[in-house]
Motif scaffolding. Structure first.
Motif, PDB file in Angstrom:
ATOM      1  N   LEU A 443     118.155  50.263  29.824  1.00  0.00           N
ATOM      2  CA  LEU A 443     117.639  51.191  28.756  1.00  0.00           C
ATOM      3  C   LEU A 443     117.834  50.876  27.579  1.00  0.00           C
ATOM      4  CD1 LEU A 443     118.721  54.553  30.525  1.00  0.00           C
ATOM      5  CD2 LEU A 443     116.147  53.437  30.803  1.00  0.00           C
ATOM      6  N   THR A 444     117.104  51.290  26.572  1.00  0.00           N
ATOM      7  CA  THR A 444     117.203  50.950  25.176  1.00  0.00           C
ATOM      8  C   THR A 444     117.476  52.106  24.231  1.00  0.00           C
ATOM      9  OG1 THR A 444     115.538  49.107  25.200  1.00  0.00           O
ATOM     10  CG2 THR A 444     116.166  49.860  23.011  1.00  0.00           C
ATOM     11  N   PHE A 445     118.647  52.069  23.620  1.00  0.00           N
ATOM     12  CA  PHE A 445     119.214  53.073  22.613  1.00  0.00           C
ATOM     13  C   PHE A 445     118.013  53.471  21.634  1.00  0.00           C
ATOM     14  CE2 PHE A 445     121.082  54.660  18.852  1.00  0.00           C
ATOM     15  CZ  PHE A 445     121.801  55.810  19.563  1.00  0.00           C
ATOM     16  N   GLY A 446     117.642  54.695  21.445  1.00  0.00           N
ATOM     17  CA  GLY A 446     116.803  55.415  20.539  1.00  0.00           C
ATOM     18  C   GLY A 446     115.652  55.505  21.235  1.00  0.00           C
ATOM     19  N   VAL A 447     115.249  54.935  22.417  1.00  0.00           N
ATOM     20  CA  VAL A 447     113.856  54.837  22.794  1.00  0.00           C
ATOM     21  C   VAL A 447     113.700  55.685  24.246  1.00  0.00           C
ATOM     22  CG1 VAL A 447     111.950  53.500  24.432  1.00  0.00           C
ATOM     23  CG2 VAL A 447     113.312  52.570  22.524  1.00  0.00           C
ATOM     24  N   PRO A 448     113.013  56.804  24.072  1.00  0.00           N
ATOM     25  CA  PRO A 448     113.153  57.938  25.149  1.00  0.00           C
ATOM     26  C   PRO A 448     113.197  57.316  26.517  1.00  0.00           C
ATOM     27  CG  PRO A 448     111.655  58.568  23.656  1.00  0.00           C
ATOM     28  CD  PRO A 448     111.834  57.275  23.167  1.00  0.00           C
ATOM     29  N   ASN A 449     113.814  57.809  27.541  1.00  0.00           N
ATOM     30  CA  ASN A 449     113.729  57.329  29.071  1.00  0.00           C
ATOM     31  C   ASN A 449     112.530  57.961  29.591  1.00  0.00           C
ATOM     32  OD1 ASN A 449     113.970  56.797  31.643  1.00  0.00           O
ATOM     33  ND2 ASN A 449     115.930  57.679  32.037  1.00  0.00           N
ATOM     34  N   PRO A 450     111.321  57.105  30.037  1.00  0.00           N
ATOM     35  CA  PRO A 450     110.285  57.679  30.651  1.00  0.00           C
ATOM     36  C   PRO A 450     110.194  58.315  31.849  1.00  0.00           C
ATOM     37  CG  PRO A 450     110.452  55.045  30.948  1.00  0.00           C
ATOM     38  CD  PRO A 450     111.468  55.490  30.015  1.00  0.00           C
ATOM     39  N   GLN A 451     111.133  58.300  32.561  1.00  0.00           N
ATOM     40  CA  GLN A 451     111.362  59.104  33.913  1.00  0.00           C
ATOM     41  C   GLN A 451     111.959  60.399  33.474  1.00  0.00           C
ATOM     42  OE1 GLN A 451     114.408  56.845  36.243  1.00  0.00           O
ATOM     43  NE2 GLN A 451     112.915  55.451  37.040  1.00  0.00           N
ATOM     44  N   ALA A 452     113.057  60.310  32.295  1.00  0.00           N
ATOM     45  CA  ALA A 452     113.547  61.687  31.991  1.00  0.00           C
ATOM     46  C   ALA A 452     111.942  62.527  31.317  1.00  0.00           C
ATOM     47  CB  ALA A 452     114.725  61.669  31.085  1.00  0.00           C
ATOM     48  N   ALA A 453     111.259  61.847  30.457  1.00  0.00           N
ATOM     49  CA  ALA A 453     110.231  62.486  30.018  1.00  0.00           C
ATOM     50  C   ALA A 453     108.944  62.718  30.747  1.00  0.00           C
ATOM     51  CB  ALA A 453     109.892  61.585  28.695  1.00  0.00           C
ATOM     52  N   ASN A 454     108.869  62.309  31.820  1.00  0.00           N
ATOM     53  CA  ASN A 454     107.867  62.563  32.766  1.00  0.00           C
ATOM     54  C   ASN A 454     108.212  63.114  33.883  1.00  0.00           C
ATOM     55  OD1 ASN A 454     105.468  62.627  34.135  1.00  0.00           O
ATOM     56  ND2 ASN A 454     105.223  60.276  34.566  1.00  0.00           N
ATOM     57  N   PRO A 455     108.093  64.346  34.199  1.00  0.00           N
ATOM     58  CA  PRO A 455     108.758  65.009  35.307  1.00  0.00           C
ATOM     59  C   PRO A 455     107.888  64.530  36.724  1.00  0.00           C
ATOM     60  CG  PRO A 455     107.073  66.707  34.115  1.00  0.00           C
ATOM     61  CD  PRO A 455     107.347  65.481  33.234  1.00  0.00           C
ATOM     62  N   THR A 456     106.613  64.047  36.402  1.00  0.00           N
ATOM     63  CA  THR A 456     106.082  63.575  37.929  1.00  0.00           C
ATOM     64  C   THR A 456     106.490  62.206  38.333  1.00  0.00           C
ATOM     65  OG1 THR A 456     104.415  62.699  36.597  1.00  0.00           O
ATOM     66  CG2 THR A 456     104.174  65.032  37.206  1.00  0.00           C
ATOM     67  N   ALA A 457     107.239  61.396  37.173  1.00  0.00           N
ATOM     68  CA  ALA A 457     107.884  59.966  37.721  1.00  0.00           C
ATOM     69  C   ALA A 457     109.011  60.028  38.634  1.00  0.00           C
ATOM     70  CB  ALA A 457     107.809  59.327  36.577  1.00  0.00           C
ATOM     71  N   PRO A 458     109.151  59.326  39.611  1.00  0.00           N
ATOM     72  CA  PRO A 458     110.335  59.052  40.296  1.00  0.00           C
ATOM     73  C   PRO A 458     111.422  59.217  39.870  1.00  0.00           C
ATOM     74  CG  PRO A 458     108.772  57.438  40.944  1.00  0.00           C
ATOM     75  CD  PRO A 458     108.427  57.993  39.629  1.00  0.00           C
ATOM     76  N   GLY A 459     112.391  60.226  39.943  1.00  0.00           N
ATOM     77  CA  GLY A 459     113.561  60.393  39.498  1.00  0.00           C
ATOM     78  C   GLY A 459     113.424  61.276  38.049  1.00  0.00           C
ATOM     79  N   GLY A 460     112.188  62.002  37.811  1.00  0.00           N
ATOM     80  CA  GLY A 460     111.898  62.594  36.584  1.00  0.00           C
ATOM     81  C   GLY A 460     112.709  63.654  36.609  1.00  0.00           C
ATOM     82  N   ASN A 461     112.696  64.352  35.486  1.00  0.00           N
ATOM     83  CA  ASN A 461     113.379  65.797  35.132  1.00  0.00           C
ATOM     84  C   ASN A 461     112.262  66.866  34.774  1.00  0.00           C
ATOM     85  OD1 ASN A 461     114.684  67.941  34.807  1.00  0.00           O
ATOM     86  ND2 ASN A 461     116.075  66.962  33.146  1.00  0.00           N
ATOM     87  N   ALA A 462     111.920  67.739  35.650  1.00  0.00           N
ATOM     88  CA  ALA A 462     110.802  68.528  35.231  1.00  0.00           C
ATOM     89  C   ALA A 462     111.373  69.485  33.880  1.00  0.00           C
ATOM     90  CB  ALA A 462     110.768  69.840  36.353  1.00  0.00           C
ATOM     91  N   ASN A 463     112.794  69.671  33.717  1.00  0.00           N
ATOM     92  CA  ASN A 463     113.224  70.129  32.563  1.00  0.00           C
ATOM     93  C   ASN A 463     113.465  69.186  31.255  1.00  0.00           C
ATOM     94  OD1 ASN A 463     113.410  72.858  33.761  1.00  0.00           O
ATOM     95  ND2 ASN A 463     115.129  72.137  34.934  1.00  0.00           N
ATOM     96  N   ALA A 464     112.542  68.327  31.016  1.00  0.00           N
ATOM     97  CA  ALA A 464     112.640  67.533  30.030  1.00  0.00           C
ATOM     98  C   ALA A 464     113.084  68.078  28.727  1.00  0.00           C
ATOM     99  CB  ALA A 464     111.478  66.578  29.823  1.00  0.00           C
ATOM    100  N   ASN A 465     112.759  69.161  28.504  1.00  0.00           N
ATOM    101  CA  ASN A 465     112.946  69.716  27.031  1.00  0.00           C
ATOM    102  C   ASN A 465     114.543  70.180  26.953  1.00  0.00           C
ATOM    103  OD1 ASN A 465     113.120  70.795  24.606  1.00  0.00           O
ATOM    104  ND2 ASN A 465     111.653  72.510  25.076  1.00  0.00           N
ATOM    105  N   LEU A 466     115.317  69.492  26.376  1.00  0.00           N
ATOM    106  CA  LEU A 466     116.861  69.822  26.529  1.00  0.00           C
ATOM    107  C   LEU A 466     117.107  70.918  25.611  1.00  0.00           C
ATOM    108  CD1 LEU A 466     118.184  66.321  26.490  1.00  0.00           C
ATOM    109  CD2 LEU A 466     117.609  67.856  28.607  1.00  0.00           C
ATOM    110  N   THR A 467     116.288  71.447  24.733  1.00  0.00           N
ATOM    111  CA  THR A 467     116.592  72.654  23.931  1.00  0.00           C
ATOM    112  C   THR A 467     117.012  73.791  24.780  1.00  0.00           C
ATOM    113  OG1 THR A 467     115.070  71.532  22.231  1.00  0.00           O
ATOM    114  CG2 THR A 467     115.967  73.953  21.823  1.00  0.00           C
ATOM    115  N   PRO A 468     118.269  74.240  24.562  1.00  0.00           N
ATOM    116  CA  PRO A 468     118.785  75.462  25.460  1.00  0.00           C
ATOM    117  C   PRO A 468     117.864  76.627  24.667  1.00  0.00           C
ATOM    118  CG  PRO A 468     120.484  74.533  24.015  1.00  0.00           C
ATOM    119  CD  PRO A 468     119.468  73.821  23.698  1.00  0.00           C
ATOM    120  N   GLU A 469     117.882  77.651  25.541  1.00  0.00           N
ATOM    121  CA  GLU A 469     117.301  78.982  24.929  1.00  0.00           C
ATOM    122  C   GLU A 469     118.756  79.756  24.346  1.00  0.00           C
ATOM    123  OE1 GLU A 469     114.205  80.089  24.801  1.00  0.00           O
ATOM    124  OE2 GLU A 469     113.583  78.270  25.819  1.00  0.00           O
ATOM    125  N   PRO A 470     118.169  80.345  23.214  1.00  0.00           N
ATOM    126  CA  PRO A 470     119.405  81.102  22.506  1.00  0.00           C
ATOM    127  C   PRO A 470     120.211  82.335  23.615  1.00  0.00           C
ATOM    128  CG  PRO A 470     117.426  80.958  20.987  1.00  0.00           C
ATOM    129  CD  PRO A 470     117.084  80.346  22.504  1.00  0.00           C
TER     130      PRO A 470
END
Length: 476
Positions: A443-470
């Motif tokens: 991985l490259t520092f400062g470049v978004p991880n495509p797997q984490a940003a794409n929830p449909t990719a293998p190993g992706g995260n459907a909760n890509a938006n890491l902003t917690p709710e207040p």
């Protein structure tokens, strides 16, 4: 004008500070000493210091408040960054830190004693015992309750300190061989007052009220029931029967017993008279006691600048009120941190003067920002030792929650206001370490991880938006 215990104006008392054992006095020079002071404030510095020390050892609430304030001031992060000074000054700082184990000295002693005593004195070796300019000097923190005497002037401050020794001897340190700090020093008085002195009385009241409540519950817990025995006034044998029944429960055991009470009743023809047994219920008034305890808890916290939920009492505070309460607390702690930095800076300046000479100047590197706000220009200048400041690292006192930090980082990233390194560090990451670790997994520092940003990719995260709710406010 303030007068000392001998009736002389403090400014004219041979420039020597007294212990003011008679309390603060206020008056005018032309009033004369025989007429008596205009005001006697009735406080005694020695007594206040002893009360604070006693509370530290005997009162758990006071002790906990001091430790919480310590943790906020230094935590486990106390250190120093590389100052923008020349090599010789940096060497002196590094060796002085290592020689005196300054990190542990500050976190284990200096802050605590400053909160409890309100005064701090560090002494260097006397000239006859000085190790020389080639090695760092050991320092000692002095017990300010050991008969300390100060000599001071209005213009120069404290110029010498004297401590009693064995056999009626004494030892004096002159300017440059000691560093002095006092909290609450006012009106040309060089001595200070305990930072925590206003927390002593409410913490004692809190524990006293707690003791009363425990005593009430203990006594009531031992009285498990009340036996009401009827006594006929017209029956001579009735009182003897009462005494016989009462003797059964005369001594209340630790695990509880029955209290016997007389119910006097005149004999009436056709009336049935019988005994009764009523079990007690828990003591009432707990809600009122809770309000009183919280009031004392607030007073203890206010003495340190701590809101009540810092002391383990959330009560009816919501997130909104807690945030508002944190603002004065944060500023109060920052003020105490500034006092710690100032004391340590004076220590380093004294060591620099001892090793490198009094008239030496130091090269300081700074960075000036140009008008466009995006360009920094390196600037080198010469400064005297009195302007040397060390970038001490203390815990950041902020009201920002994790949600606030993430929102700020996202806004800065979208608008190009900050570098990835700055944004990563603002969230608690180490950019250099993370770049190394990310490179190890492709991985490259400062470049978004495509797997984490794409929830449909293998190993992706459907909760890509890491902003917690207040967080929602808890119920009042």
């Amino acid at each position: 004008m303030l007068y000392g215990p001998d009736g002389e104006p403090l400014a004219l008392h041979e420039n020597t500070e007294t212990s003011l054992r008679g309390g603060w006095r206020e008056g005018n020079p032309w009033d004369g000493t025989r007429a008596g002071p205009t005001h006697v404030y009735g406080v005694n510095r020695d007594v206040e210091r002893h009360r604070s020390r006693t509370a530290w050892f005997t009162n758990p609430l006071f002790g906990a408040a001091v430790e919480i304030a310590e943790a906020l001031l230094t935590g486990d992060e106390f250190s120093y960054a590389t100052p923008g000074l020349d090599r010789a000054a940096r060497t002196v700082l590094d060796e002085f830190w290592a020689r005196n184990n300054l990190g542990e000295l500050v976190t284990d002693r200096l802050v605590r004693e400053y909160l409890i005593d309100g005064e701090q004195l560090a002494v260097f070796p006397q000239l006859a015992d000085d190790p020389g300019p080639d090695v760092p000097a050991p320092i000692a923190l002095v017990d300010v309750d050991s008969g300390l005497r100060l000599t001071s002037t209005v213009t120069d401050g404290v110029t010498s300190v004297t401590l009693p020794g064995e056999g009626g001897t004494s030892q004096t340190w002159e300017t440059g061989r000691f560093v002095w700090q006092a909290s609450g020093a006012m009106w040309n008085d060089p001595r200070g007052w305990p930072v925590a002195r206003h927390a002593v009385d409410p913490s004692r009241a809190y524990m006293t009220l707690m003791g009363h409540r425990l005593n009430v519950h203990e006594i009531q817990g031992r009285i498990m029931a009340v036996q009401k025995v009827f006594v006929d006034k017209n029956d001579p044998n009735s009182r003897a029967a009462f005494r016989e029944k009462a003797a059964t429960y005369r001594n209340l055991p630790r695990r509880g017993g029955v209290l016997t009470m007389a119910m006097v009743e005149g004999s009436k023809e056709g009336q049935i008279i019988s005994d009764s047994l009523e079990f007690t219920t828990p003591a009432s008034g707990a809600a009122n006691a809770e309000k009183d305890l919280r009031a004392f808890l607030r007073l203890v916290g206010l003495s340190f600048g701590l809101p009540e939920h810092y002391l383990g009492e959330g009560g009816n505070a919501t997130r909104t009120t807690a945030d508002a309460m944190t603002l004065p607390a944060a500023r109060r702690i920052r003020k105490l941190q500034a006092a710690i930095r100032g004391f340590l800076d004076r220590l380093i300046r004294a060591e620099l003067t001892r090793r490198l000479g009094e008239g030496r100047t130091y090269t300081q590197t700074t960075w000036d920002v140009k008008d466009d706000g995006k360009t920094r220009v390196k600037r080198v200048r010469k400064i005297p030792v009195s302007q040397v400041e060390v970038p001490w690292i203390l815990p950041a006192i902020t009201q920002d929650s994790l949600a606030d930090l993430i929102l700020r980082a996202e806004a800065a990233a979208r608008n190009g206001w900050a570098s990835p390194q700055t944004l990563s560090a603002s969230l608690g990451f180490d950019p250099a370490e993370e770049e190394h670790r990310m490179g190890a997994v492709g991985l490259t520092f400062g470049v978004p991880n495509p797997q984490a940003a794409n929830p449909t990719a293998p190993g992706g995260n459907a909760n890509a938006n890491l902003t917690p709710e207040p967080d929602a406010d808890p119920p009042a």
